[in-house]
Design a protein around this motif. Sequence first.
Motif, short mmCIF file in Angstrom:
data_model
loop_
_atom_site.label_atom_id
_atom_site.label_comp_id
_atom_site.label_asym_id
_atom_site.label_seq_id
_atom_site.Cartn_x
_atom_site.Cartn_y
_atom_site.Cartn_z
N THR A 34 0.68 -1.06 -0.03
CA THR A 34 -0.24 -0.01 0.33
C THR A 34 0.92 1.21 0.24
O THR A 34 0.61 2.10 -0.10
CB THR A 34 -0.87 -0.13 1.24
OG1 THR A 34 -1.18 -1.20 1.29
CG2 THR A 34 -1.85 1.37 1.80
N ILE A 35 1.74 1.40 0.60
CA ILE A 35 3.08 2.30 1.38
C ILE A 35 3.42 2.68 0.04
O ILE A 35 3.46 3.43 -0.89
CB ILE A 35 4.00 2.10 1.89
CG1 ILE A 35 2.86 1.88 3.12
CG2 ILE A 35 5.05 3.95 2.23
CD1 ILE A 35 3.62 1.47 4.57
N LEU A 36 4.07 1.71 -0.60
CA LEU A 36 5.18 1.90 -2.45
C LEU A 36 3.97 2.19 -3.14
O LEU A 36 4.30 3.10 -4.06
CB LEU A 36 5.59 0.78 -2.34
CG LEU A 36 6.91 0.55 -1.31
CD1 LEU A 36 7.29 -1.38 -2.04
CD2 LEU A 36 7.65 1.68 -2.01
N SER A 37 2.30 1.71 -3.02
CA SER A 37 1.72 1.63 -4.35
C SER A 37 1.47 3.69 -4.59
O SER A 37 1.22 4.18 -5.08
CB SER A 37 0.62 1.44 -4.37
OG SER A 37 0.79 0.01 -4.85
N ARG A 38 0.98 3.69 -3.39
CA ARG A 38 0.55 5.71 -1.83
C ARG A 38 2.40 5.99 -3.27
O ARG A 38 1.52 7.13 -4.16
CB ARG A 38 0.05 6.10 -1.01
CG ARG A 38 -1.13 4.76 -0.64
CD ARG A 38 -1.19 5.03 0.18
NE ARG A 38 -2.49 6.70 0.38
CZ ARG A 38 -2.09 7.60 0.45
NH1 ARG A 38 -1.00 7.85 1.29
NH2 ARG A 38 -3.12 8.37 0.65
N ARG A 39 2.92 5.92 -2.77
CA ARG A 39 4.50 6.94 -3.22
C ARG A 39 4.07 6.91 -4.89
O ARG A 39 3.79 8.06 -5.68
CB ARG A 39 5.60 6.01 -3.13
CG ARG A 39 6.85 7.30 -3.20
CD ARG A 39 7.86 5.82 -2.58
NE ARG A 39 9.01 6.67 -2.58
CZ ARG A 39 10.57 5.99 -2.47
NH1 ARG A 39 10.69 5.16 -2.23
NH2 ARG A 39 11.36 6.67 -2.07
N ASP A 40 4.77 5.73 -5.36
CA ASP A 40 4.02 5.41 -7.24
C ASP A 40 2.89 6.32 -7.81
O ASP A 40 3.38 7.44 -8.80
CB ASP A 40 3.58 4.40 -7.81
CG ASP A 40 4.97 2.99 -7.32
OD1 ASP A 40 6.09 3.95 -7.50
OD2 ASP A 40 4.98 2.11 -7.04
N GLU A 41 2.20 6.93 -7.08
CA GLU A 41 0.83 7.43 -7.05
C GLU A 41 1.15 9.20 -7.29
O GLU A 41 0.41 9.86 -7.61
CB GLU A 41 -0.45 7.28 -6.56
CG GLU A 41 -0.88 6.21 -7.28
CD GLU A 41 -2.03 4.87 -6.41
OE1 GLU A 41 -2.52 5.99 -5.57
OE2 GLU A 41 -2.32 4.13 -6.68
N GLY A 42 2.15 9.57 -5.93
CA GLY A 42 2.44 10.68 -5.84
C GLY A 42 1.71 11.31 -4.69
O GLY A 42 1.64 12.34 -4.72
N HIS A 43 0.98 10.62 -3.59
CA HIS A 43 0.31 10.74 -2.39
C HIS A 43 1.66 11.11 -0.97
O HIS A 43 2.64 10.06 -1.34
CB HIS A 43 0.03 9.71 -2.16
CG HIS A 43 -1.13 9.34 -2.90
ND1 HIS A 43 -2.58 10.04 -3.07
CD2 HIS A 43 -1.61 8.02 -3.45
CE1 HIS A 43 -3.77 9.44 -3.83
NE2 HIS A 43 -2.91 8.45 -4.03
N LYS A 44 1.95 12.44 -0.96
CA LYS A 44 2.65 12.61 0.01
C LYS A 44 1.51 13.94 1.28
O LYS A 44 1.56 14.84 1.33
CB LYS A 44 3.65 13.62 -0.01
CG LYS A 44 4.75 13.32 -1.79
CD LYS A 44 5.88 13.91 -2.09
CE LYS A 44 6.62 13.49 -3.45
NZ LYS A 44 7.10 14.46 -3.61
N ASP A 45 1.03 12.58 1.53
CA ASP A 45 0.15 13.28 2.75
C ASP A 45 0.44 12.68 4.44
O ASP A 45 0.82 11.99 4.82
CB ASP A 45 -1.41 12.94 2.56
CG ASP A 45 -1.35 11.47 2.22
OD1 ASP A 45 -1.00 10.66 2.65
OD2 ASP A 45 -2.24 11.62 1.02
N ALA A 46 -0.78 12.66 5.17
CA ALA A 46 -0.51 12.12 7.20
C ALA A 46 -0.87 11.01 6.83
O ALA A 46 -0.92 10.13 7.83
CB ALA A 46 -1.74 13.31 7.61
N THR A 47 -1.41 10.70 6.28
CA THR A 47 -2.21 9.09 5.62
C THR A 47 -0.53 7.94 5.53
O THR A 47 -0.52 6.84 5.79
CB THR A 47 -3.16 9.07 4.96
OG1 THR A 47 -3.98 9.36 5.11
CG2 THR A 47 -3.12 6.94 4.76
N GLN A 48 0.12 8.81 4.87
CA GLN A 48 1.57 8.03 4.12
C GLN A 48 1.84 7.93 5.24
O GLN A 48 3.17 7.37 5.39
CB GLN A 48 2.06 8.58 2.82
CG GLN A 48 2.99 7.99 2.30
CD GLN A 48 3.01 6.49 1.64
OE1 GLN A 48 1.58 6.22 2.01
NE2 GLN A 48 3.81 6.68 0.61
N LEU A 49 2.18 9.37 5.69
CA LEU A 49 3.72 9.54 7.51
C LEU A 49 2.92 8.19 8.69
O LEU A 49 3.75 7.40 8.74
CB LEU A 49 3.13 10.79 8.22
CG LEU A 49 3.92 11.56 7.65
CD1 LEU A 49 3.33 12.47 7.64
CD2 LEU A 49 5.61 11.47 7.50
#
Length: 341
Positions: A34-49
């Motif tokens: 999930t984390i790596l997929s969101r990174r590839d999609e460019g998500h940089k938010d509190a959910t990622q933290l």
Amino acid sequence: MHGRVKVKTTEQQEKERKIERTAKLKAYRQAMSTILSRRDEGHKDATQLKATAQVLQSNPDITTLWNIRKEVLLDIFKSDESASEKDTILAKELELTQSCLMVNPKSYGAWYHRTWSLQQMVNPNWNKELALCDRYLKLDERNFHCWDYRKWVASQAKVSCQNELEFTMEKIGENFSNYSAWHYRSKLLPILYPGHSAQTIQEDKVHSELDLVQNAAFTDPEDSSAWFYHTWLLGKEEERVKIVFCALQSDTLTLSLTKPVQNSQIVLKLNGEAKESVWTGVDDRFNNLWVTQISRPSEGKIEVSVEDQEVTLSLEKDKEESLVKGDGWKSLTNRFVNPPN
């Protein structure tokens, strides 16, 4: 039987542990995906933290997750957060790294991320960081990750090298087998007690350190920490030239030194007056032993000096031979031991 606690067999315990490990592995893989997929999609938010923090608190040695957190934080800081808001966000990073260090006090990733977070802060609390180092070194006084971190924090907090040297002495006093404390001491001594040449230490300090490490070796002769430090010290004594002796026999003057010098470095005075002299040796340029011929006065004194070393021969009537010992005499016979006062 009734009234007895049922004890699980080894086979049952191993089966339950295997089920638990499988569940943890599944959760870990799902979280990482999930984390790596969101990174590839460019998500940089509190959910990622939040997601990266949950995984790191179980395994703080995943460098990729620490780097993802840095990416998210740097993106947040682009929005011109105020100094106080930025420090508040980074303070949470310090809390996270401290939590991770409780899981693994020797986590490279956690220590490095803590260093990075402090570098980003506007008003870091260095005294708090020194106190943190004290706590972790009480848990494990030989944690070299913490020692390296302390060196950096001390430099940022402008802690004097003398205070840090005293701190190493405190830790060595608690446990002679503290290799990290001895190593840190070896970095501080050339700064506090520099010799005339690069990376050397003043001779009197080398002697006092040898006395210290000798006590450590006697306390635990099998421990390697003190012996490593002892070996390091022997290579750090400042090798300055010293006069071993100066001897006069008839009109022949002989000068012995602890290390080779050029004859041009030797200064000769007869009764306070500088005299030209031709010094000869086995080698034309550098020698430990130099010889010259002089016109010997019947009375008075002969002064011979090399660099900051000087000896004086007193001349007496009807005395053909005279000898005086210099500081190098002690160096050759008892080089690394301080005589009692």
